[in-house]
Design an enzyme around this catalytic site. Structure first.
Site, mmCIF file in Angstrom:
data_model
loop_
_atom_site.group_PDB
_atom_site.id
_atom_site.type_symbol
_atom_site.label_atom_id
_atom_site.label_comp_id
_atom_site.label_asym_id
_atom_site.label_seq_id
_atom_site.Cartn_x
_atom_site.Cartn_y
_atom_site.Cartn_z
ATOM 1 N N THR A 1 0.843 -1.183 0.000
ATOM 2 C CA THR A 1 0.000 0.000 0.000
ATOM 3 C C THR A 1 0.884 1.240 0.000
ATOM 4 O O THR A 1 1.959 1.265 0.610
ATOM 5 C CB THR A 1 -0.979 0.031 1.194
ATOM 6 O OG1 THR A 1 -0.267 0.397 2.380
ATOM 7 C CG2 THR A 1 -1.682 -1.308 1.387
ATOM 8 N N ASP B 1 -3.512 6.277 1.774
ATOM 9 C CA ASP B 1 -3.009 7.317 2.676
ATOM 10 C C ASP B 1 -3.646 6.973 4.017
ATOM 11 O O ASP B 1 -4.880 6.966 4.132
ATOM 12 C CB ASP B 1 -3.469 8.689 2.172
ATOM 13 C CG ASP B 1 -3.021 9.822 3.078
ATOM 14 O OD1 ASP B 1 -2.883 9.605 4.298
ATOM 15 O OD2 ASP B 1 -2.840 10.942 2.571
ATOM 16 N N ASN C 1 3.847 0.664 8.996
ATOM 17 C CA ASN C 1 5.169 1.251 8.786
ATOM 18 C C ASN C 1 5.088 2.732 8.417
ATOM 19 O O ASN C 1 5.987 3.504 8.763
ATOM 20 C CB ASN C 1 5.861 0.447 7.666
ATOM 21 C CG ASN C 1 7.003 1.193 7.027
ATOM 22 O OD1 ASN C 1 8.067 1.337 7.609
ATOM 23 N ND2 ASN C 1 6.776 1.691 5.817
ATOM 24 N N SER D 1 7.597 1.594 15.653
ATOM 25 C CA SER D 1 7.909 2.663 16.588
ATOM 26 C C SER D 1 9.278 3.167 16.183
ATOM 27 O O SER D 1 9.571 3.378 15.004
ATOM 28 C CB SER D 1 7.868 2.102 18.011
ATOM 29 O OG SER D 1 8.287 3.038 18.955
ATOM 30 N N TYR E 1 7.696 13.982 17.603
ATOM 31 C CA TYR E 1 7.841 12.696 16.894
ATOM 32 C C TYR E 1 7.892 11.552 17.912
ATOM 33 O O TYR E 1 7.175 10.553 17.780
ATOM 34 C CB TYR E 1 9.112 12.715 16.042
ATOM 35 C CG TYR E 1 9.468 11.371 15.452
ATOM 36 C CD1 TYR E 1 8.703 10.810 14.437
ATOM 37 C CD2 TYR E 1 10.575 10.645 15.921
ATOM 38 C CE1 TYR E 1 9.023 9.568 13.888
ATOM 39 C CE2 TYR E 1 10.904 9.404 15.379
ATOM 40 C CZ TYR E 1 10.125 8.868 14.368
ATOM 41 O OH TYR E 1 10.445 7.637 13.844
ATOM 42 N N LYS F 1 5.448 8.001 18.801
ATOM 43 C CA LYS F 1 5.927 6.619 18.888
ATOM 44 C C LYS F 1 5.684 6.052 20.301
ATOM 45 O O LYS F 1 5.404 4.863 20.452
ATOM 46 C CB LYS F 1 7.412 6.537 18.495
ATOM 47 C CG LYS F 1 7.687 6.988 17.052
ATOM 48 C CD LYS F 1 6.931 6.158 16.016
ATOM 49 C CE LYS F 1 7.398 6.428 14.596
ATOM 50 N NZ LYS F 1 6.649 5.645 13.587
ATOM 51 N N THR G 1 17.245 5.243 5.029
ATOM 52 C CA THR G 1 16.005 5.320 4.239
ATOM 53 C C THR G 1 15.828 6.796 3.858
ATOM 54 O O THR G 1 16.740 7.595 4.042
ATOM 55 C CB THR G 1 14.802 4.869 5.090
ATOM 56 O OG1 THR G 1 14.616 5.846 6.135
ATOM 57 C CG2 THR G 1 15.018 3.503 5.733
HETATM 58 N N1 NAP Z 1 14.893 5.362 9.057
HETATM 59 C C1 NAP Z 1 15.048 5.501 10.340
HETATM 60 O O1 NAP Z 1 16.141 5.812 10.817
HETATM 61 C C2 NAP Z 1 13.883 5.236 11.265
HETATM 62 C C3 NAP Z 1 14.165 5.049 12.625
HETATM 63 C C4 NAP Z 1 13.124 4.765 13.499
HETATM 64 C C5 NAP Z 1 11.843 4.632 13.008
HETATM 65 N N2 NAP Z 1 11.587 4.819 11.673
HETATM 66 C C6 NAP Z 1 10.204 4.642 11.217
HETATM 67 O O2 NAP Z 1 10.184 3.813 10.068
HETATM 68 C C7 NAP Z 1 8.975 4.029 9.354
HETATM 69 C C8 NAP Z 1 9.272 4.088 7.869
HETATM 70 O O3 NAP Z 1 10.104 5.183 7.580
HETATM 71 P P1 NAP Z 1 11.409 5.029 6.685
HETATM 72 O O4 NAP Z 1 12.573 5.169 7.566
HETATM 73 O O5 NAP Z 1 11.320 3.856 5.816
HETATM 74 O O6 NAP Z 1 11.338 6.396 5.839
HETATM 75 P P2 NAP Z 1 10.865 6.670 4.339
HETATM 76 O O7 NAP Z 1 11.762 5.972 3.381
HETATM 77 O O8 NAP Z 1 10.765 8.142 4.213
HETATM 78 O O9 NAP Z 1 9.423 6.013 4.242
HETATM 79 C C9 NAP Z 1 8.304 6.592 4.850
HETATM 80 C C10 NAP Z 1 7.074 5.943 4.241
HETATM 81 O O10 NAP Z 1 5.908 6.393 4.935
HETATM 82 C C11 NAP Z 1 4.972 6.792 3.963
HETATM 83 N N3 NAP Z 1 3.974 7.728 4.491
HETATM 84 C C12 NAP Z 1 4.162 8.908 5.125
HETATM 85 N N4 NAP Z 1 2.963 9.457 5.420
HETATM 86 C C13 NAP Z 1 2.012 8.597 4.952
HETATM 87 C C14 NAP Z 1 0.609 8.575 4.953
HETATM 88 N N5 NAP Z 1 -0.133 9.585 5.485
HETATM 89 N N6 NAP Z 1 -0.041 7.509 4.414
HETATM 90 C C15 NAP Z 1 0.654 6.491 3.875
HETATM 91 N N7 NAP Z 1 2.000 6.455 3.809
HETATM 92 C C16 NAP Z 1 2.667 7.495 4.356
HETATM 93 C C17 NAP Z 1 5.798 7.381 2.845
HETATM 94 O O11 NAP Z 1 5.003 7.479 1.683
HETATM 95 P P3 NAP Z 1 5.272 8.560 0.500
HETATM 96 O O12 NAP Z 1 6.297 7.927 -0.406
HETATM 97 O O13 NAP Z 1 3.956 8.744 -0.156
HETATM 98 O O14 NAP Z 1 5.793 9.811 1.155
HETATM 99 C C18 NAP Z 1 6.883 6.330 2.761
HETATM 100 O O15 NAP Z 1 6.438 5.197 2.060
HETATM 101 C C19 NAP Z 1 8.366 5.312 9.927
HETATM 102 O O16 NAP Z 1 7.262 4.982 10.756
HETATM 103 C C20 NAP Z 1 9.502 5.909 10.757
HETATM 104 O O17 NAP Z 1 9.014 6.685 11.828
HETATM 105 C C21 NAP Z 1 12.578 5.132 10.793
#
Ligand code: NAP
Length: 289
Positions: free
Chosen positions: A36, A60, A87, A138, A152, A156, A187
């Site tokens: 999705t 979304d 996620n 989280s 933020y 979480k 990411t």
């Molecule tokens: N990377 C890290 O260091 C890290 C650490 C701790 C936690 N996290 C968590 O990991 C999760 C994934 O993030 P990521 O690191 O993989 O970053 P990312 O590559 O920026 O991916 C974020 C994803 O969330 C989607 N998204 C944001 N708002 C949305 C909405 N309203 N509806 C549906 N999709 C939405 C984005 O979609 P679009 O492409 O449409 O924008 C994208 O697919 C998040 O929950 C983040 O808080 C990340």
């Protein structure tokens, strides 16, 4: 839970980062994924490569009608959902006082209410199956809060509170819940998914500027490999005894370890004060009975 070759995953935010990498790993293993995304065309390469096992659906998580429609399409196509991965999310950075109510509410709409809505839409199917696994994304920031990232982190923390209770509410129904707590992973999170406060109040600069700078400087250089994180999540799903919390990254492990130590030290330093607050003669039992 269905046998591994028939497991159906439903992943939110699968366009980039953890969501996409996990979807790729699951597909490579021969399992089935409902990818999705807000822009499903971003995952069409995967549905073209795995036409029978990958379905792209617009979602979304802040749009309730899309949540219900996405779950309906998943069930109509594959008949079940075995693993829900909440996620989708992003990070808002700035001191508590710097962020507007609108920005804060938007952050909660995605990271908390979005995940909650998807969970409630999927749960009736998992309850009916008497099986399933929910992975809630989280962060190390869902256990430890950092200056400049309080909003933020609070989203979480909220997700952790929901997940901890949910795990106990659904265990007897054969449903498992795992909270995923990554440290810094490579990411789009520190890039396009990072929202910085519009206003900056000079008084807070000494305590938050280094964290903000670290986030920006670290973009593309984070130590965490999302592919290895995906394999760790698959391992947890395949485990007979999956963890409630799956911490990912040595940075996350050490920050959580330090917090546990400090909470325990403070709890015991103030224990005498804490325990002497009951009515005289009242019996103090465990919370919840
Ligand atoms: N990377 C890290 O260091 C890290 C650490 C701790 C936690 N996290 C968590 O990991 C999760 C994934 O993030 P990521 O690191 O993989 O970053 P990312 O590559 O920026 O991916 C974020 C994803 O969330 C989607 N998204 C944001 N708002 C949305 C909405 N309203 N509806 C549906 N999709 C939405 C984005 O979609 P679009 O492409 O449409 O924008 C994208 O697919 C998040 O929950 C983040 O808080 C990340």
């Amino acid at each position: 839970m269905a046998s591994s070759s028939h497991r159906v995953w439903f992943i939110t935010g699968s366009s980039t980062g953890f969501g996409r990498t996990l979807a790729e790993a699951v597909l490579d293993k021969g399992e089935t994924v409902v990818l999705t995304a807000r822009k499903p065309e971003q995952v069409e390469d995967l549905t073209a490569k795995f036409p029978n096992r990958a379905l792209a659906v617009r979602l979304d998580v802040t749009k309730p009608e899309e949540v219900r429609e996405a779950v309906k399409q998943a069930i109509a196509t594959f008949g079940r959902i075995d693993v829900l991965v909440n996620n989708a999310g992003y990070g808002t950075m700035g001191a508590i006082e710097e962020l507007s109510d609108e920005v804060v509410r938007r952050q909660f709409e995605t990271n908390v209410f979005g995940a909650l809505d998807v969970t409630r839409a999927v749960l009736p199917h998992l309850r009916q199956q008497r099986s399933g696994h929910i992975l809630n994304f989280s962060s190390v920031g869902g256990f430890v809060s950092f200056p400049g990232a309080g909003i933020y982190c609070s989203t979480k923390f909220a997700l952790e509170g929901i997940s901890e209770a949910l795990a106990q509410e659904v265990a007897h129904l054969g449903i498992k819940v795992t909270i995923v707590e990554p440290g810094a992973f490579r990411t789009d999170f520190n890039g396009r998914s990072l929202v910085l406060s519009d206003t900056q109040i000079a008084d807070y600069e000494p305590v938050i500027s280094s964290f903000r700078q670290w986030l920006q400087d670290n973009d593309g250089k984070q130590p965490g490999d999302p592919k290895k994180a995906a394999l760790a999540m698959i391992q947890a799903v395949e485990s007979d005894n999956p963890p409630l919390r799956l911490t990912l990254g040595a940075d996350a492990v050490s920050a959580i370890d330090a917090k546990l130590e400090s909470v325990k030290a403070e709890l015991y330093a103030w224990k005498e004060v804490a325990v002497n607050t009951a009515f005289e003669g009242a019996e103090v039992g465990a919370i919840g009975g």
